[in-house]
Enzyme design. Structure first.
Site, short mmCIF file in Angstrom:
data_model
loop_
_atom_site.label_atom_id
_atom_site.label_comp_id
_atom_site.label_asym_id
_atom_site.label_seq_id
_atom_site.Cartn_x
_atom_site.Cartn_y
_atom_site.Cartn_z
N ARG A 69 -8.31 -0.86 5.24
CA ARG A 69 -7.49 0.20 4.65
C ARG A 69 -6.15 -0.37 4.20
O ARG A 69 -5.55 0.14 3.26
CB ARG A 69 -7.24 1.32 5.67
CG ARG A 69 -8.49 2.06 6.05
CD ARG A 69 -8.13 3.25 6.89
NE ARG A 69 -7.13 4.06 6.19
CZ ARG A 69 -6.54 5.12 6.71
NH1 ARG A 69 -6.82 5.48 7.94
NH2 ARG A 69 -5.66 5.80 6.02
N CYS A 95 -4.99 12.86 13.57
CA CYS A 95 -4.85 11.43 13.32
C CYS A 95 -5.11 10.71 14.64
O CYS A 95 -4.87 11.27 15.70
CB CYS A 95 -3.43 11.17 12.82
SG CYS A 95 -2.99 9.45 12.78
N ARG A 125 0.34 14.61 13.38
CA ARG A 125 1.19 14.20 12.25
C ARG A 125 1.34 15.42 11.36
O ARG A 125 0.61 15.60 10.40
CB ARG A 125 0.57 13.02 11.50
CG ARG A 125 0.56 11.75 12.33
CD ARG A 125 -0.08 10.61 11.61
NE ARG A 125 0.75 10.06 10.54
CZ ARG A 125 0.34 9.09 9.72
NH1 ARG A 125 -0.86 8.59 9.86
NH2 ARG A 125 1.13 8.64 8.77
N LYS A 128 0.84 -1.20 0.00
CA LYS A 128 0.00 0.00 0.00
C LYS A 128 0.88 1.25 0.00
O LYS A 128 0.70 2.15 -0.82
CB LYS A 128 -0.89 0.01 1.25
CG LYS A 128 -1.55 1.35 1.53
CD LYS A 128 -2.47 1.28 2.73
CE LYS A 128 -1.80 1.47 4.07
NZ LYS A 128 -1.38 2.86 4.36
N ASN A 129 1.84 1.29 0.91
CA ASN A 129 2.62 2.52 1.08
C ASN A 129 3.57 2.79 -0.08
O ASN A 129 4.05 3.91 -0.25
CB ASN A 129 3.40 2.48 2.40
CG ASN A 129 2.49 2.68 3.59
OD1 ASN A 129 1.30 2.95 3.45
ND2 ASN A 129 3.04 2.54 4.79
N ASP A 140 5.43 0.72 12.01
CA ASP A 140 4.23 0.00 11.55
C ASP A 140 4.18 -1.45 12.03
O ASP A 140 3.21 -2.15 11.75
CB ASP A 140 4.16 0.02 10.01
CG ASP A 140 3.71 1.39 9.49
OD1 ASP A 140 3.25 2.22 10.28
OD2 ASP A 140 3.84 1.61 8.26
C1 UD1 Z 1 4.61 6.86 6.46
C2 UD1 Z 1 3.72 5.64 6.35
C3 UD1 Z 1 3.31 5.15 7.72
C4 UD1 Z 1 4.55 4.95 8.60
C5 UD1 Z 1 5.45 6.19 8.60
C6 UD1 Z 1 6.77 5.97 9.32
C7 UD1 Z 1 2.57 5.94 4.25
C8 UD1 Z 1 1.30 6.24 3.55
N1 UD1 Z 1 2.54 5.98 5.58
O1 UD1 Z 1 3.84 7.88 7.08
O2 UD1 Z 1 2.61 3.92 7.57
O3 UD1 Z 1 4.14 4.67 9.92
O4 UD1 Z 1 5.76 6.57 7.24
O5 UD1 Z 1 7.47 4.94 8.73
O6 UD1 Z 1 3.57 5.63 3.63
N2 UD1 Z 1 7.17 14.66 10.59
C9 UD1 Z 1 7.28 16.01 10.88
N3 UD1 Z 1 6.91 16.92 9.94
C10 UD1 Z 1 6.43 16.55 8.72
C11 UD1 Z 1 6.32 15.17 8.41
C12 UD1 Z 1 6.70 14.25 9.38
O7 UD1 Z 1 7.71 16.37 11.98
O8 UD1 Z 1 6.12 17.43 7.91
C13 UD1 Z 1 7.56 13.65 11.59
C14 UD1 Z 1 6.39 12.79 12.06
O9 UD1 Z 1 5.67 13.40 13.10
C15 UD1 Z 1 7.11 11.54 12.50
C16 UD1 Z 1 8.30 11.44 11.55
O10 UD1 Z 1 8.43 12.73 10.96
O11 UD1 Z 1 7.58 11.65 13.80
C17 UD1 Z 1 8.17 10.42 10.45
O12 UD1 Z 1 6.91 10.56 9.81
P1 UD1 Z 1 6.74 10.28 8.25
O13 UD1 Z 1 7.88 9.46 7.77
O14 UD1 Z 1 6.47 11.57 7.57
O15 UD1 Z 1 5.42 9.40 8.19
P2 UD1 Z 1 4.35 9.39 7.03
O16 UD1 Z 1 5.01 9.63 5.72
O17 UD1 Z 1 3.19 10.24 7.40
#
Ligand code: UD1
Length: 418
Positions: free
Chosen positions: A397, A114, A119, A18-19, A305
């Site tokens: 999902r 969330c 997030r 999915k991701n 995850d």
């Molecule tokens: C993706 C995955 C999710 C997984 C996560 C971490 C998808 C659709 N989802 O989520 O299943 O749990 O990676 O492996 O692929 N952060 C910030 N600012 C931002 C963005 C992120 O501070 O603008 C922080 C987040 O709070 C978190 C960390 O960065 O602590 C990592 O998050 P991120 O890798 O962005 O997760 P997602 O891409 O949302």
């Protein structure tokens, strides 16, 4: 409804990730003509994203039996991703980078909260500014514009490393007029797969899988095929399930062990039977599960995850272990539900302490998010009597036909409607 106590024996096929599929779907908007994506899983998040993409006038055709999705952006006429859809799935925010790259402007709803804590998307927005985008907020929407219709490109250092922000910035930068450098970029296989697929269609991205991505903007992305990878999180989930349920012997096919990063090493500490083939993994449960503590980290570290599933398995280990989440410190809504099933598990800040082995007994429990739900199903598989997991729509999902797959190897699970 899960009847516990049945070992898992047989073969399960791993679905496409999915991701990894979601970034490919967004990337299809950058192409000159139709893109066909292979190995796309039948999941609600994919269906939701299809709707988001269709909203722009892009043609989306899903040959479900073949798991092939064709996205043709030739007729794209709108550059909006509405709140009604984005709030259902945060990854819809990939539309910002995709539309900015494809059309030079985007109006995309901010995703909002969330179930497991804040997030933020600050890195996505700051990164796009660094690539030359003008960003404004309007009524809960992000309006992103490329001056003169095309981003110039630029440099951005990401702290912390974010999968989503890296994907969004790659999408925005691929068709920029100049060069972009993303430092501390995510190294997850999902990002590598996106870059590899884009490169076969004309992009010029180097450094995928390392912390520094260099993207030389190109004029066009060709129409063609993108190949999705097997779901590493589904793979890890079933590995844990097989290791935790006594008497199990499961072979996972159509998977890739190399995408699991250090998870395999951590898994080896369980002393379960583990045979790794070219595209298969066989797991046999051991008589006893030793306590193995884990801490989540960015790839190749232990994935956030999989922490809920690991903590669930540790309720069956002989002794005390801890699970610490450094990526999402609030991702522990499954803890009180496991307690309802009889687990000895306690949370403090971003760490849970589990004292095993607990005899779990069936009860009604509530799903709160995708990975929490699957953990409760797994707990039900080792619990005595019947466990009722409510709100299983979370499962749909991200796990394709979960109960069919588990039942095909001996689990006894019924889906009933309320
Ligand atoms: C993706 C995955 C999710 C997984 C996560 C971490 C998808 C659709 N989802 O989520 O299943 O749990 O990676 O492996 O692929 N952060 C910030 N600012 C931002 C963005 C992120 O501070 O603008 C922080 C987040 O709070 C978190 C960390 O960065 O602590 C990592 O998050 P991120 O890798 O962005 O997760 P997602 O891409 O949302």
């Amino acid at each position: 409804m899960i009847q516990g106590g049945h070992p898992l024996k047989g073969t399960m096929t791993i679905s496409g990730s999915k991701n990894a599929a979601l970034p490919l779907m967004a990337a299809a908007l950058l192409a000159d003509g139709p893109i066909t994506i292979t190995n796309v899983p039948l999941l609600n998040d994919i269906f939701t994203f299809n709707k988001v993409i269709s909203e722009t006038g892009t043609q989306v055709t899903f040959a479900r039996e073949k798991r092939e999705l064709t996205i043709d952006p030739a007729q794209m006429s709108s550059h909006v991703a509405p709140y009604e859809l984005v709030r259902k799935m945060r990854a819809s925010f990939y539309m910002t980078g995709a539309l900015l790259g494809a059309a030079g402007h985007a109006r995309v709803s901010l995703p909002g909260g969330c179930a497991w804590g804040p997030r933020p998307v600050n890195l996505h927005l700051e990164g796009m500014k660094a690539l030359g985008a003008e960003i404004e907020m309007d009524g809960g929407y992000v309006i992103a514009k490329a001056p003169n219709g095309r981003l110039p490109g630029g440099s951005f250092t990401m702290i912390p490393s974010s999968v989503g922000a890296t994907v969004n910035l790659v999408l925005a930068a691929v068709r920029a007029s100049g060069k972009s450098v993303i430092r501390n970029a995510a190294m997850e296989p999902d990002v590598v797969n996106l870059c590899d697929n884009l490169n076969t269609l004309g992009a010029r991205i180097s450094g995928a899988g390392t912390p520094v991505l260099t993207i030389d903007g190109v004029d066009c992305i060709k129409s063609g095929t993108m190949n999705n990878t097997p779901d590493r999180i589904e793979t890890g989930t079933f590995m844990i399930a097989a290791a935790m349920i006594p008497g199990s012997d499961v072979t996972l096919t159509d998977t890739l062990e190399r995408d699991l990063g250090s998870f395999t090493d951590t898994f080896s500490k369980l002393h379960a039977g583990l045979e790794i083939g070219e595209s298969s993994i066989r797991i046999r449960s051991a008589d006893r599960i030793p306590p193995v503590s884990v801490e989540t980290a960015i790839y190749p570290g232990f994935p956030t995850d999989l922490q809920a599933q690991w903590a669930t398995m540790m309720t069956q280990a002989d002794g005390k272990s801890t699970v610490t989440d450094h990526i999402y410190p609030d991702r522990f809504s499954y803890v009180p539900e496991l307690v309802r099933l009889g687990a000895d598990i306690e949370r403090r800040d971003n760490m849970v302490t589990i004292r095993g082995r607990s005899k779990l007994k069936g009860a009604s429990v509530m799903s709160t998010d995708l990975r929490a739900s699957v953990s409760l199903v797994m707990a039900g598989l080792v619990a005595e009597e019947e466990t009722e997991v409510l709100r299983v729509y979370h499962l749909d999902r991200g796990y394709e036909k979960l109960e069919d797959k588990l039942n095909s190897v001996g689990a006894v699970i019924r889906r009933v409607s309320d």
